[in-house]
Design a protein around this motif. Structure first.
Motif, PDB file in Angstrom:
ATOM      1  N   THR A 171      58.534  36.354  40.904  1.00 18.82           N
ATOM      2  CA  THR A 171      58.164  37.332  39.877  1.00 18.82           C
ATOM      3  C   THR A 171      56.745  37.094  39.382  1.00 18.82           C
ATOM      4  OG1 THR A 171      60.472  37.502  39.162  1.00 18.82           O
ATOM      5  CG2 THR A 171      58.795  38.259  37.612  1.00 18.82           C
ATOM      6  N   ILE A 172      56.405  35.819  39.152  1.00 14.91           N
ATOM      7  CA  ILE A 172      55.052  35.487  38.706  1.00 14.91           C
ATOM      8  C   ILE A 172      54.029  35.837  39.782  1.00 14.91           C
ATOM      9  CG2 ILE A 172      53.516  33.590  38.065  1.00 14.91           C
ATOM     10  CD1 ILE A 172      55.933  32.244  36.753  1.00 14.91           C
ATOM     11  N   SER A 173      54.353  35.522  41.032  1.00 14.90           N
ATOM     12  CA  SER A 173      53.435  35.828  42.138  1.00 14.90           C
ATOM     13  C   SER A 173      53.218  37.330  42.248  1.00 14.90           C
ATOM     14  CB  SER A 173      53.990  35.273  43.450  1.00 14.90           C
ATOM     15  OG  SER A 173      54.052  33.867  43.412  1.00 14.90           O
ATOM     16  N   ALA A 174      54.290  38.096  42.073  1.00 12.58           N
ATOM     17  CA  ALA A 174      54.167  39.551  42.158  1.00 12.58           C
ATOM     18  C   ALA A 174      53.302  40.082  41.026  1.00 12.58           C
ATOM     19  CB  ALA A 174      55.555  40.188  42.115  1.00 12.58           C
ATOM     20  N   ALA A 175      53.476  39.517  39.820  1.00 15.33           N
ATOM     21  CA  ALA A 175      52.658  39.941  38.686  1.00 15.33           C
ATOM     22  C   ALA A 175      51.192  39.587  38.915  1.00 15.33           C
ATOM     23  CB  ALA A 175      53.166  39.291  37.405  1.00 15.33           C
ATOM     24  N   ASP A 176      50.949  38.387  39.481  1.00  9.72           N
ATOM     25  CA  ASP A 176      49.585  37.957  39.767  1.00  9.72           C
ATOM     26  C   ASP A 176      48.923  38.899  40.770  1.00  9.72           C
ATOM     27  OD1 ASP A 176      47.293  36.419  39.704  1.00  9.72           O
ATOM     28  OD2 ASP A 176      48.032  34.942  41.139  1.00  9.72           O
ATOM     29  N   ARG A 177      49.666  39.269  41.798  1.00 13.30           N
ATOM     30  CA  ARG A 177      49.121  40.202  42.792  1.00 13.30           C
ATOM     31  C   ARG A 177      48.832  41.559  42.170  1.00 13.30           C
ATOM     32  NH1 ARG A 177      53.219  37.808  45.883  1.00 13.30           N
ATOM     33  NH2 ARG A 177      54.567  39.637  45.644  1.00 13.30           N
ATOM     34  N   ARG A 178      49.708  41.990  41.275  1.00 13.48           N
ATOM     35  CA  ARG A 178      49.504  43.263  40.590  1.00 13.48           C
ATOM     36  C   ARG A 178      48.230  43.221  39.752  1.00 13.48           C
ATOM     37  NH1 ARG A 178      48.901  48.450  39.461  1.00 13.48           N
ATOM     38  NH2 ARG A 178      49.668  49.065  37.396  1.00 13.48           N
ATOM     39  N   TYR A 179      48.037  42.128  39.022  1.00 11.73           N
ATOM     40  CA  TYR A 179      46.837  41.992  38.203  1.00 11.73           C
ATOM     41  C   TYR A 179      45.588  41.941  39.073  1.00 11.73           C
ATOM     42  CZ  TYR A 179      49.438  41.091  33.870  1.00 11.73           C
ATOM     43  OH  TYR A 179      50.232  41.200  32.757  1.00 11.73           O
ATOM     44  N   ALA A 180      45.702  41.269  40.223  1.00  9.18           N
ATOM     45  CA  ALA A 180      44.556  41.149  41.123  1.00  9.18           C
ATOM     46  C   ALA A 180      44.147  42.502  41.698  1.00  9.18           C
ATOM     47  CB  ALA A 180      44.878  40.180  42.259  1.00  9.18           C
ATOM     48  N   SER A 181      45.083  43.427  41.763  1.00 13.95           N
ATOM     49  CA  SER A 181      44.795  44.740  42.362  1.00 13.95           C
ATOM     50  C   SER A 181      44.299  45.764  41.346  1.00 13.95           C
ATOM     51  CB  SER A 181      46.061  45.285  43.031  1.00 13.95           C
ATOM     52  OG  SER A 181      47.044  45.629  42.059  1.00 13.95           O
ATOM     53  N   LEU A 182      44.252  45.388  40.076  1.00 12.98           N
ATOM     54  CA  LEU A 182      43.857  46.342  39.046  1.00 12.98           C
ATOM     55  C   LEU A 182      42.376  46.696  39.146  1.00 12.98           C
ATOM     56  CD1 LEU A 182      45.697  44.810  35.940  1.00 12.98           C
ATOM     57  CD2 LEU A 182      46.369  46.851  37.228  1.00 12.98           C
ATOM     58  N   PRO A 183      42.013  47.927  38.854  1.00 11.89           N
ATOM     59  CA  PRO A 183      40.591  48.296  38.854  1.00 11.89           C
ATOM     60  C   PRO A 183      39.871  47.664  37.667  1.00 11.89           C
ATOM     61  CG  PRO A 183      41.964  50.145  38.139  1.00 11.89           C
ATOM     62  CD  PRO A 183      42.904  49.080  38.609  1.00 11.89           C
ATOM     63  N   THR A 184      38.755  47.044  37.940  1.00  8.07           N
ATOM     64  CA  THR A 184      38.033  46.318  36.888  1.00  8.07           C
ATOM     65  C   THR A 184      37.448  47.249  35.833  1.00  8.07           C
ATOM     66  OG1 THR A 184      36.033  46.337  38.246  1.00  8.07           O
ATOM     67  CG2 THR A 184      37.470  44.406  38.420  1.00  8.07           C
ATOM     68  N   ASP A 185      37.150  48.485  36.204  1.00 12.83           N
ATOM     69  CA  ASP A 185      36.560  49.395  35.227  1.00 12.83           C
ATOM     70  C   ASP A 185      37.582  49.862  34.196  1.00 12.83           C
ATOM     71  OD1 ASP A 185      37.924  50.785  37.217  1.00 12.83           O
ATOM     72  OD2 ASP A 185      36.676  52.582  37.021  1.00 12.83           O
ATOM     73  N   ARG A 186      38.849  49.904  34.580  1.00  9.77           N
ATOM     74  CA  ARG A 186      39.895  50.347  33.652  1.00  9.77           C
ATOM     75  C   ARG A 186      40.508  49.186  32.855  1.00  9.77           C
ATOM     76  NH1 ARG A 186      45.024  54.370  35.069  1.00  9.77           N
ATOM     77  NH2 ARG A 186      45.555  54.821  32.881  1.00  9.77           N
ATOM     78  N   TYR A 187      40.589  48.023  33.500  1.00  9.89           N
ATOM     79  CA  TYR A 187      41.178  46.842  32.852  1.00  9.89           C
ATOM     80  C   TYR A 187      40.197  45.671  32.936  1.00  9.89           C
ATOM     81  CZ  TYR A 187      45.387  49.629  33.743  1.00  9.89           C
ATOM     82  OH  TYR A 187      46.313  50.641  33.813  1.00  9.89           O
ATOM     83  N   PRO A 188      39.041  45.780  32.292  1.00 12.28           N
ATOM     84  CA  PRO A 188      37.996  44.755  32.466  1.00 12.28           C
ATOM     85  C   PRO A 188      38.410  43.366  31.976  1.00 12.28           C
ATOM     86  CG  PRO A 188      37.440  46.243  30.660  1.00 12.28           C
ATOM     87  CD  PRO A 188      38.606  46.833  31.362  1.00 12.28           C
ATOM     88  N   MET A 189      39.132  43.284  30.872  1.00 11.94           N
ATOM     89  CA  MET A 189      39.477  41.975  30.325  1.00 11.94           C
ATOM     90  C   MET A 189      40.611  41.315  31.115  1.00 11.94           C
ATOM     91  SD  MET A 189      37.202  41.661  28.165  1.00 11.94           S
ATOM     92  CE  MET A 189      37.730  40.008  27.752  1.00 11.94           C
ATOM     93  N   ILE A 190      41.598  42.086  31.500  1.00 15.65           N
ATOM     94  CA  ILE A 190      42.704  41.515  32.278  1.00 15.65           C
ATOM     95  C   ILE A 190      42.206  40.979  33.609  1.00 15.65           C
ATOM     96  CG2 ILE A 190      44.852  42.052  33.520  1.00 15.65           C
ATOM     97  CD1 ILE A 190      45.562  43.955  31.266  1.00 15.65           C
ATOM     98  N   THR A 191      41.369  41.742  34.282  1.00 11.38           N
ATOM     99  CA  THR A 191      40.885  41.305  35.592  1.00 11.38           C
ATOM    100  C   THR A 191      39.947  40.108  35.478  1.00 11.38           C
ATOM    101  OG1 THR A 191      39.155  43.015  35.456  1.00 11.38           O
ATOM    102  CG2 THR A 191      41.161  43.557  36.683  1.00 11.38           C
ATOM    103  N   SER A 192      39.127  40.061  34.435  1.00  7.41           N
ATOM    104  CA  SER A 192      38.192  38.940  34.301  1.00  7.41           C
ATOM    105  C   SER A 192      38.910  37.661  33.855  1.00  7.41           C
ATOM    106  CB  SER A 192      37.077  39.287  33.314  1.00  7.41           C
ATOM    107  OG  SER A 192      37.598  39.475  32.013  1.00  7.41           O
TER     108      SER A 192
END
Length: 221
Positions: A171-192
């Motif tokens: 579950t954690i790995s899946a969440a990490d992959r999901r966060y890694a795939s987020l667009p940086t322009d829409r979710y700048p703080m989460i991705t950074s």
């Protein structure tokens, strides 16, 4: 010659019912077969009686769950070793462990005012430790509400993790992959901050220290 009475039944006489026996049986079913299996009918079957017989001792399933939670809290040692902060941290940690050990029990404490014997012992000890910290009566009283909420929420989360078992890492790995795939322009703080969000460490102790430090510096008004 034996003078002991002989049962006319083809099997030994049933053990007398009591609230304690019903609670212990409920815990056995919960730990062995899971939350969905815990019904009044199932408890009655385990005790070789009818569901109606249980209602003499417990009002309903919710009452049974509350009694089971209080039984779980008998495992919380009311230690007197260490500083008031160390004792408070130990008390909270062991209460979380005791609540989370049985699936679904911690959720009973959420949104409920503690009134059972062992829960009250835990609260009473917490209040004593908070007063040792120098808090005024109102701040100590409000603080113990926060601690109880934190303990119940943390135990509910831990219980859910334990129920998933080996699935938790996936579950954690899946969440990490999901966060890694987020667009940086829409979710700048989460991705950074993605690596920091999933960083390991003793978050439980950190969380308790945040709670304690905040309470010490925020007297009730």
């Amino acid at each position: 010659m034996s003078t002991q009475p002989i049962s006319r039944r083809t099997r030994p006489a049933k053990a007398p019912l009591s609230r304690d026996i019903i609670v212990r049986t409920g815990l056995e079913i919960l730990d062995r077969d899971g939350l969905d299996a815990l019904t009044m009918r199932r408890v009655a079957k385990e005790l070789d009686t009818g569901p109606a017989s249980l209602y003499v001792y417990v009002a309903n399933r919710d009452d049974l769950m509350a009694a089971m939670l209080d039984e779980a809290l008998t495992q919380v040692p009311l230690t007197s070793q260490g500083t008031w902060r160390e004792q408070l941290q130990a008390l909270a940690t062991t209460a979380i462990e005791a609540m989370s050990r049985h699936e679904g029990l911690a959720a009973v404490a959420l949104g409920a005012i503690p009134t059972s014997d062992n829960a009250l012992l835990v609260l009473d000890r917490m209040l004593a430790l908070l007063k040792q910290a120098g808090l005024d009566d109102t701040t100590a009283a409000w603080a113990v509400d926060l601690f109880w909420l934190h303990i119940a929420a943390a135990a509910t989360e831990q219980s859910a993790y334990d129920a998933r078992g080996s699935e938790e890492e996936a579950t954690i790995s899946a969440a990490d992959r999901r966060y890694a795939s987020l667009p940086t322009d829409r979710y700048p703080m989460i991705t950074s901050l993605r690596q920091a969000l999933f960083s390991p460490g003793d978050r439980d102790t950190w969380g308790l220290n945040v709670l304690i430090n905040g309470i010490l510096h925020t007297p009730a008004r």
